[in-house]
Scaffold this active site. Structure first.
Site, mmCIF file in Angstrom:
data_model
loop_
_atom_site.group_PDB
_atom_site.id
_atom_site.type_symbol
_atom_site.label_atom_id
_atom_site.label_comp_id
_atom_site.label_asym_id
_atom_site.label_seq_id
_atom_site.Cartn_x
_atom_site.Cartn_y
_atom_site.Cartn_z
ATOM 1 N N THR A 122 0.819 -1.208 0.000
ATOM 2 C CA THR A 122 0.000 0.000 0.000
ATOM 3 C C THR A 122 0.853 1.258 0.000
ATOM 4 O OG1 THR A 122 -1.581 1.290 1.336
ATOM 5 C CG2 THR A 122 -0.102 -0.166 2.518
ATOM 6 N N TYR A 146 -2.116 0.421 9.943
ATOM 7 C CA TYR A 146 -2.295 -0.287 8.672
ATOM 8 C C TYR A 146 -1.032 -0.206 7.830
ATOM 9 C CZ TYR A 146 -3.749 -0.991 3.829
ATOM 10 O OH TYR A 146 -3.830 -1.411 2.520
#
Length: 337
Positions: A122, A146
């Protein structure tokens, strides 16, 4: 069937991005096995040409047995948790579902001789980057659990690849949106937080409106700017990444996946209003924890290393496909009751 003779295991292949990657692999001639626990995925989203197995990517008994029985030679790893605000509220879930699960998956892969792994990373690993446009040479500095959970996995991959005959490609996604152009699958998760998904729901009346988090960013209209990539283009990037790994055994890669241009929240809402013909109510709220103001990909590396060519890069096309898929979901719900 591909001449390489091995099958590809897709973890999380019943989810949003994974189900599109399954389609891309099948269309490229790969035998595909999908492993998904169906916590957030949907069995019906998996193309019937792929073999489906319900289970966890971190299962140290199931995964090795599956690799051996199915002749798995490569893994595309999508399984994990992906909601930034949730990661701030429940970080241990993200270190468990993302980092720890991937560690167990890697143990199984190494033990069974799997040679290639494409990882769903990501752009959140960059955090609040010092420049709007980011490239892979920048030092990662994630600002939420995250992003940190994904960066930990990238470090694990590098260490494992240095010690074992496995190469990997970590694809750092920017903001994934849209749906299959043939309407075979799309973003279907209840309570999804992706902006375009939420906006098309609001346009179709399944939400009262949309919350705009932050109007004081250092951007042209004050709202957050993101690089939105069509999910089908992203799925194709995974197939090209796999081809790259096979062509260069021993070489590993970390590459951005985005289009190299961004749109603000208000620009996205305007596109959804154009496509739907409906006004979207907005509630303007303070910034969320962990949200950078702008993040745009430098995609020069993936375009130089692979034959990847985006086919659905226009915002109106992304929104149009998302809107059509949302209408299909709405009709299904109405038919059910």
């Amino acid at each position: 069937m591909r001449p390489d003779r091995f099958a590809v295991l897709v973890t999380g292949g019943a989810g949003y991005i994974g189900s599109h990657a399954v389609l891309a692999l099948l269309e490229a001639g790969w035998p595909v096995v999908v492993l998904d626990n169906l916590v957030t995925g949907f069995r019906w989203a998996v193309d019937r040409r792929a073999r489906f197995v319900k289970g966890d990517a971190g299962d140290r008994e199931l995964v090795p047995a599956l690799i051996e029985s199915e002749g798995i030679g490569a893994i595309l790893h999508f399984a994990g948790s992906v909601v930034v605000p949730e990661s701030v509220a429940d970080p241990l879930k993200y270190y468990r579902n993302n980092t720890a699960t991937t560690g167990a998956l890697l143990e199984s892969a190494v033990a069974c001789g799997v040679r290639h792994l494409v990882f769903s990373s990501t752009a959140a690993v960059y955090g609040d980057a010092p420049s709007v446009r980011v490239d892979e040479r920048m030092t990662p500095s994630p600002i939420n659990p995250y992003g940190r959970s994904k960066l930990m996995i990238e470090a694990m991959l590098a260490d494992v690849a240095a010690a074992h005959p496995l190469n990997y490609c970590a694809l750092r996604y920017f903001n994934v949106a849209g749906a299959d152009p043939l309407a075979r699958c799309g973003q279907s998760t209840l309570g999804a937080t992706h902006l375009i998904k939420v906006a098309v729901e609001a346009a179709l009346g399944t939400r009262d409106g949309i919350d705009v988090f932050g109007t004081d960013f250092a951007t042209p209209d004050g709202t957050g700017v993101r690089d939105y990539i069509h999910v089908t283009d992203l799925a194709q990037a995974h197939v090209h990444a796999l081809d790259l790994l096979i062509a260069g055994p021993g070489e590993s890669h970390t590459m951005n996946c985005g289009y190299g241009r961004g749109f603000s929240v208000l620009e996205v809402l305007a596109a959804v209003e154009r496509a739907s013909g409906q006004a979207i109510a907005r509630r303007f709220l303070p910034r969320r924890p962990g949200d950078p103001g702008a993040l745009i990909a430098d995609n020069g590396l993936i375009r130089a290393c692979t034959a990847w060519q985006p086919r659905h890069a226009e915002l109106d096309a992304i929104v149009g496909h998302a809107l059509r898929w949302e209408r299909i979901l709405t009709e299904r719900q109405m038919a059910i009751g």
